[in-house]
Design a protein around this motif. Structure first.
Motif, PDB file in Angstrom:
ATOM      1  N   LEU A  37      33.530  52.717  35.639  1.00 44.46           N
ATOM      2  CA  LEU A  37      33.667  53.391  34.343  1.00 44.46           C
ATOM      3  C   LEU A  37      32.371  53.241  33.566  1.00 44.46           C
ATOM      4  CD1 LEU A  37      35.085  54.575  31.782  1.00 44.46           C
ATOM      5  CD2 LEU A  37      35.960  52.275  31.339  1.00 44.46           C
ATOM      6  N   ILE A  38      31.859  54.352  33.081  1.00 46.82           N
ATOM      7  CA  ILE A  38      30.713  54.328  32.159  1.00 46.82           C
ATOM      8  C   ILE A  38      31.224  54.771  30.798  1.00 46.82           C
ATOM      9  CG2 ILE A  38      28.458  55.309  31.601  1.00 46.82           C
ATOM     10  CD1 ILE A  38      27.960  55.592  34.582  1.00 46.82           C
ATOM     11  N   ALA A  39      30.986  53.938  29.778  1.00 45.11           N
ATOM     12  CA  ALA A  39      31.547  54.192  28.451  1.00 45.11           C
ATOM     13  C   ALA A  39      30.473  54.098  27.381  1.00 45.11           C
ATOM     14  CB  ALA A  39      32.666  53.181  28.152  1.00 45.11           C
ATOM     15  N   ALA A  40      30.727  54.781  26.290  1.00 40.83           N
ATOM     16  CA  ALA A  40      29.808  54.761  25.150  1.00 40.83           C
ATOM     17  C   ALA A  40      30.051  53.526  24.290  1.00 40.83           C
ATOM     18  CB  ALA A  40      29.995  56.024  24.309  1.00 40.83           C
ATOM     19  N   ASP A  41      28.993  53.097  23.611  1.00 42.76           N
ATOM     20  CA  ASP A  41      29.079  51.902  22.770  1.00 42.76           C
ATOM     21  C   ASP A  41      29.339  52.305  21.315  1.00 42.76           C
ATOM     22  OD1 ASP A  41      28.967  49.385  21.727  1.00 42.76           O
ATOM     23  OD2 ASP A  41      26.957  48.921  22.457  1.00 42.76           O
ATOM     24  N   TYR A  42      30.443  51.800  20.759  1.00 42.30           N
ATOM     25  CA  TYR A  42      30.803  52.090  19.374  1.00 42.30           C
ATOM     26  C   TYR A  42      30.373  50.978  18.419  1.00 42.30           C
ATOM     27  CZ  TYR A  42      33.656  55.956  21.034  1.00 42.30           C
ATOM     28  OH  TYR A  42      34.075  57.131  21.608  1.00 42.30           O
ATOM     29  N   GLY A  43      29.847  49.895  18.949  1.00 40.19           N
ATOM     30  CA  GLY A  43      29.411  48.802  18.096  1.00 40.19           C
ATOM     31  C   GLY A  43      28.032  49.052  17.526  1.00 40.19           C
ATOM     32  N   ASP A  44      27.661  48.241  16.522  1.00 40.59           N
ATOM     33  CA  ASP A  44      26.322  48.365  15.948  1.00 40.59           C
ATOM     34  C   ASP A  44      25.498  47.100  16.162  1.00 40.59           C
ATOM     35  OD1 ASP A  44      27.539  46.620  14.183  1.00 40.59           O
ATOM     36  OD2 ASP A  44      27.609  48.038  12.512  1.00 40.59           O
ATOM     37  N   GLU A  46      25.157  43.445  19.220  1.00 40.74           N
ATOM     38  CA  GLU A  46      25.663  42.814  20.435  1.00 40.74           C
ATOM     39  C   GLU A  46      27.013  42.159  20.189  1.00 40.74           C
ATOM     40  OE1 GLU A  46      26.470  41.284  24.032  1.00 40.74           O
ATOM     41  OE2 GLU A  46      24.930  42.781  23.552  1.00 40.74           O
ATOM     42  N   ALA A  47      27.192  41.650  18.988  1.00 45.05           N
ATOM     43  CA  ALA A  47      28.421  40.918  18.673  1.00 45.05           C
ATOM     44  C   ALA A  47      29.666  41.791  18.759  1.00 45.05           C
ATOM     45  CB  ALA A  47      28.316  40.289  17.280  1.00 45.05           C
ATOM     46  N   ASN A  48      29.545  43.068  18.384  1.00 44.24           N
ATOM     47  CA  ASN A  48      30.732  43.933  18.427  1.00 44.24           C
ATOM     48  C   ASN A  48      30.564  45.104  19.390  1.00 44.24           C
ATOM     49  OD1 ASN A  48      29.001  45.591  17.004  1.00 44.24           O
ATOM     50  ND2 ASN A  48      30.472  46.130  15.411  1.00 44.24           N
ATOM     51  N   SER A  49      29.723  44.913  20.395  1.00 47.06           N
ATOM     52  CA  SER A  49      29.542  45.943  21.410  1.00 47.06           C
ATOM     53  C   SER A  49      30.871  46.283  22.077  1.00 47.06           C
ATOM     54  CB  SER A  49      28.553  45.461  22.476  1.00 47.06           C
ATOM     55  OG  SER A  49      28.574  46.312  23.607  1.00 47.06           O
ATOM     56  N   SER A  50      31.034  47.546  22.444  1.00 43.26           N
ATOM     57  CA  SER A  50      32.240  47.967  23.153  1.00 43.26           C
ATOM     58  C   SER A  50      32.377  47.283  24.518  1.00 43.26           C
ATOM     59  CB  SER A  50      32.243  49.484  23.353  1.00 43.26           C
ATOM     60  OG  SER A  50      32.226  50.169  22.123  1.00 43.26           O
ATOM     61  N   GLN A  51      31.283  46.722  25.014  1.00 39.48           N
ATOM     62  CA  GLN A  51      31.365  46.007  26.295  1.00 39.48           C
ATOM     63  C   GLN A  51      32.406  44.907  26.232  1.00 39.48           C
ATOM     64  OE1 GLN A  51      29.014  46.770  29.120  1.00 39.48           O
ATOM     65  NE2 GLN A  51      30.798  45.836  30.104  1.00 39.48           N
ATOM     66  N   HIS A  52      32.511  44.211  25.084  1.00 43.81           N
ATOM     67  CA  HIS A  52      33.485  43.136  24.940  1.00 43.81           C
ATOM     68  C   HIS A  52      34.920  43.679  25.045  1.00 43.81           C
ATOM     69  CE1 HIS A  52      30.162  40.593  23.839  1.00 43.81           C
ATOM     70  NE2 HIS A  52      29.894  41.313  22.771  1.00 43.81           N
ATOM     71  N   TYR A  53      35.154  44.817  24.386  1.00 46.49           N
ATOM     72  CA  TYR A  53      36.485  45.431  24.427  1.00 46.49           C
ATOM     73  C   TYR A  53      36.856  45.797  25.854  1.00 46.49           C
ATOM     74  CZ  TYR A  53      40.133  48.954  24.014  1.00 46.49           C
ATOM     75  OH  TYR A  53      41.293  49.672  24.185  1.00 46.49           O
ATOM     76  N   TRP A  54      35.945  46.486  26.541  1.00 52.23           N
ATOM     77  CA  TRP A  54      36.254  46.963  27.884  1.00 52.23           C
ATOM     78  C   TRP A  54      36.390  45.814  28.884  1.00 52.23           C
ATOM     79  CZ3 TRP A  54      38.344  51.319  28.779  1.00 52.23           C
ATOM     80  CH2 TRP A  54      38.054  52.448  28.008  1.00 52.23           C
ATOM     81  N   ASP A  55      35.546  44.791  28.763  1.00 51.65           N
ATOM     82  CA  ASP A  55      35.659  43.653  29.681  1.00 51.65           C
ATOM     83  C   ASP A  55      37.022  42.979  29.550  1.00 51.65           C
ATOM     84  OD1 ASP A  55      33.132  44.100  30.652  1.00 51.65           O
ATOM     85  OD2 ASP A  55      32.169  42.521  29.482  1.00 51.65           O
ATOM     86  N   GLN A  56      37.463  42.787  28.309  1.00 48.57           N
ATOM     87  CA  GLN A  56      38.758  42.158  28.074  1.00 48.57           C
ATOM     88  C   GLN A  56      39.888  43.022  28.624  1.00 48.57           C
ATOM     89  OE1 GLN A  56      39.909  41.767  23.899  1.00 48.57           O
ATOM     90  NE2 GLN A  56      40.904  39.808  24.333  1.00 48.57           N
ATOM     91  N   GLU A 334      45.684  50.975  19.646  1.00 50.96           N
ATOM     92  CA  GLU A 334      45.649  50.406  18.292  1.00 50.96           C
ATOM     93  C   GLU A 334      44.501  49.414  18.141  1.00 50.96           C
ATOM     94  OE1 GLU A 334      49.526  48.750  17.717  1.00 50.96           O
ATOM     95  OE2 GLU A 334      50.493  50.670  18.129  1.00 50.96           O
ATOM     96  N   LYS A 335      44.261  48.597  19.151  1.00 49.49           N
ATOM     97  CA  LYS A 335      43.193  47.606  19.059  1.00 49.49           C
ATOM     98  C   LYS A 335      41.826  48.276  18.979  1.00 49.49           C
ATOM     99  CE  LYS A 335      40.952  43.699  21.359  1.00 49.49           C
ATOM    100  NZ  LYS A 335      40.529  43.173  20.037  1.00 49.49           N
ATOM    101  N   PHE A 336      41.589  49.263  19.855  1.00 43.52           N
ATOM    102  CA  PHE A 336      40.299  49.940  19.830  1.00 43.52           C
ATOM    103  C   PHE A 336      40.061  50.624  18.485  1.00 43.52           C
ATOM    104  CE2 PHE A 336      37.563  53.623  20.393  1.00 43.52           C
ATOM    105  CZ  PHE A 336      36.437  53.028  20.952  1.00 43.52           C
ATOM    106  N   SER A 337      41.068  51.337  17.996  1.00 42.37           N
ATOM    107  CA  SER A 337      40.932  52.044  16.724  1.00 42.37           C
ATOM    108  C   SER A 337      40.667  51.066  15.587  1.00 42.37           C
ATOM    109  CB  SER A 337      42.192  52.862  16.432  1.00 42.37           C
ATOM    110  OG  SER A 337      42.449  53.789  17.467  1.00 42.37           O
ATOM    111  N   GLY A 338      41.402  49.970  15.561  1.00 45.69           N
ATOM    112  CA  GLY A 338      41.234  48.982  14.510  1.00 45.69           C
ATOM    113  C   GLY A 338      39.891  48.302  14.568  1.00 45.69           C
ATOM    114  N   ASP A 339      39.424  47.990  15.775  1.00 48.64           N
ATOM    115  CA  ASP A 339      38.142  47.289  15.930  1.00 48.64           C
ATOM    116  C   ASP A 339      36.972  48.132  15.448  1.00 48.64           C
ATOM    117  OD1 ASP A 339      39.435  45.125  16.978  1.00 48.64           O
ATOM    118  OD2 ASP A 339      38.743  45.409  19.049  1.00 48.64           O
ATOM    119  N   TYR A 340      37.045  49.445  15.640  1.00 48.86           N
ATOM    120  CA  TYR A 340      35.877  50.292  15.382  1.00 48.86           C
ATOM    121  C   TYR A 340      36.081  51.309  14.264  1.00 48.86           C
ATOM    122  CZ  TYR A 340      34.109  48.016  19.500  1.00 48.86           C
ATOM    123  OH  TYR A 340      33.695  47.053  20.383  1.00 48.86           O
TER     124      TYR A 340
END
Length: 422
Positions: A37-44, A46-56, A334-340
């Motif tokens: 999966l290749i995904a776009a980063d919604y964070g601004d 490193e601390a809130n990079s989407s990589q953390h969301y997807w890895d979890q 819900e988690k993704f929407s709330g996080d970003y």
């Protein structure tokens, strides 16, 4: 994309899915499979990079599905669409991509349709306007992932200092209020970002507020419609021409406009939900209202959705479908929407958010989503049209601009590309 309401079409699609979905999304196939999966980063950061969301999320999925591994690569919005495009051209398409556009891949037969991937309850749960925006030739290939709508933001402190007692509802109100803000020394009374970053968005918002759009009710481009010409003549003469934007719109990007609002230098501008966090972090007291129109609130606001898609190349339909059913569970949406700070793309998650006071500031954006109008992303000509809008519309409202001429040139470009590509 124009609004169409799909209750009957949705019912027909559901019937079709019942016939075609037998076994779809179930099981992991023979042996172990690794999905890319290749995904776009919604964070601004490193601390809130989407990589953390997807890895979890991927690890949680793998625990429940030991025969399937998920390898996630997160890339910036600046690079991700081109990255996927290059991989596809090289014959190395990922199994899944979460990016900005799907139609060109769908037109070339490279994607699974949504009903080949998702269980019936999951596909049926997409917000109807978003599901439709993901269709190519009336078949859904783009699965919405992250959505937003637009509202007018205004700085309450600057308005009060200028003696403005209520936010604008019409174009005349915008011009009147901007003039008062300018008289009280506001750097950018109305920020009009028509620079190269996201001109296509600001352009559509103003088209809608003037009663127009990029396309008509049957999906044909109407870029140089009388309504659109009137809209951009008004911007040129009554807003930019009177010095009420405080800067050259052709050189102002959305990111800089948002930063100016957060710094207290902008009186009002069109914005999406993430601007709320940005403004609050700087202590800005702001309000939001429906986009003003000619005689009252605009007929609709702009909606934006990003897209998940599944490529056929590696043949992992069942595994990809099983993972996507997990991705679109209520908990994960819900988690993704709330996080970003985005709007949920499913009806069930939207209802949960509307019932939760924690998300009260998002409710006004969420209420607009069902009737929002989207880019004509189902058209393979849209990438070129969008690129042309970015290059031309800023100068069109400048001192030497010619809105009618520019809009007609873009219309001709759109028609030529449509005729050659579809």
């Amino acid at each position: 994309m124009q609004r169409r309401y799909l209750s009957l079409a949705a019912a027909a699609t559901a019937t079709t899915m019942t016939l075609t979905l037998t076994g779809c999304g179930g099981g992991s196939g023979d042996g172990d499979v690794t999905l890319k999966l290749i995904a776009a980063d919604y964070g601004d950061s490193e601390a809130n990079s989407s990589q953390h969301y997807w890895d979890q999320l991927a690890r949680a999925f793998e625990k429940k599905n030991p025969g399937i591994k998920v390898d996630v690569e997160v890339d910036s919005w600046t690079n991700v669409d081109k990255h996927v495009e290059d991989l596809v051209k090289e014959g190395k398409a990922p199994d899944l991509a979460q990016i900005g556009a799907y139609a060109d891949y769908a037109a070339k037969g490279k994607l699974y349709s949504a009903d080949q991937l998702l269980s019936i309850p999951v596909q049926a749960d997409f917000t109807p306007s978003l599901a439709e925006a993901g269709e190519y030739h009336r078949v859904q290939y783009g699965m919405p992932f992250g959505a937003s709508t637009r509202r007018l933001f205004y700085n309450k402190k600057l308005f009060a200092q200028a003696g403005i007692t209520s936010p604008p509802k019409t174009w005349d109100d915008i011009a009147h209020d901007a003039a008062l803000l300018k008289a009280h020394g506001v750097k950018m009374p109305y920020a009009l970002p028509l620079g190269p970053e996201e001109t296509q968005a600001e352009t559509l918002m103003w088209m809608l507020s003037g009663g127009g759009s990029y396309t008509d009710t049957i999906g044909k481009y109407q870029i140089n419609s009388p309504e659109n010409i009137k809209t951009f003549n008004w911007l040129k003469d009554d807003l930019v021409g009177k010095g009420l934007t405080g800067s050259d719109p052709a050189k102002l990007n959305r990111e800089d406009a948002f930063a100016g609002f957060a710094d207290g230098d902008v009186g009002m501008l069109n914005g999406h939900p993430t601007l709320m966090k940005q403004a609050e972090a700087k202590g800005i007291d702001y309000g939001t209202v429906d986009l003003p129109g000619v005689k009252g609130p605009a007929k609709a606001t702009m909606g934006v959705a990003d897209w998940m898609m599944a490529f056929k190349q590696n043949g992992h339909r069942a595994e990809a479908g099983k993972f996507l059913d997990f991705v679109y569970s209520d908990k994960n949406v819900e988690k993704f929407s709330g996080d970003y700070g985005l709007l949920p793309v499913t009806t069930s998650a939207s209802q949960t958010m509307m019932a939760d006071d924690h998300y009260a500031k998002l409710h006004s954006f969420l209420k607009q989503l069902a009737g929002a109008e989207f880019y004509p992303a189902d058209k393979t000509s849209w990438p070129l049209v969008s690129k042309t809008v970015k290059a031309r519309m800023g100068a069109a409202v400048g001192p030497n601009g010619n809105p009618a001429g520019v809009l007609t040139d873009i219309q001709n470009t759109a028609d030529t590309e449509d005729n050659s590509g579809e």
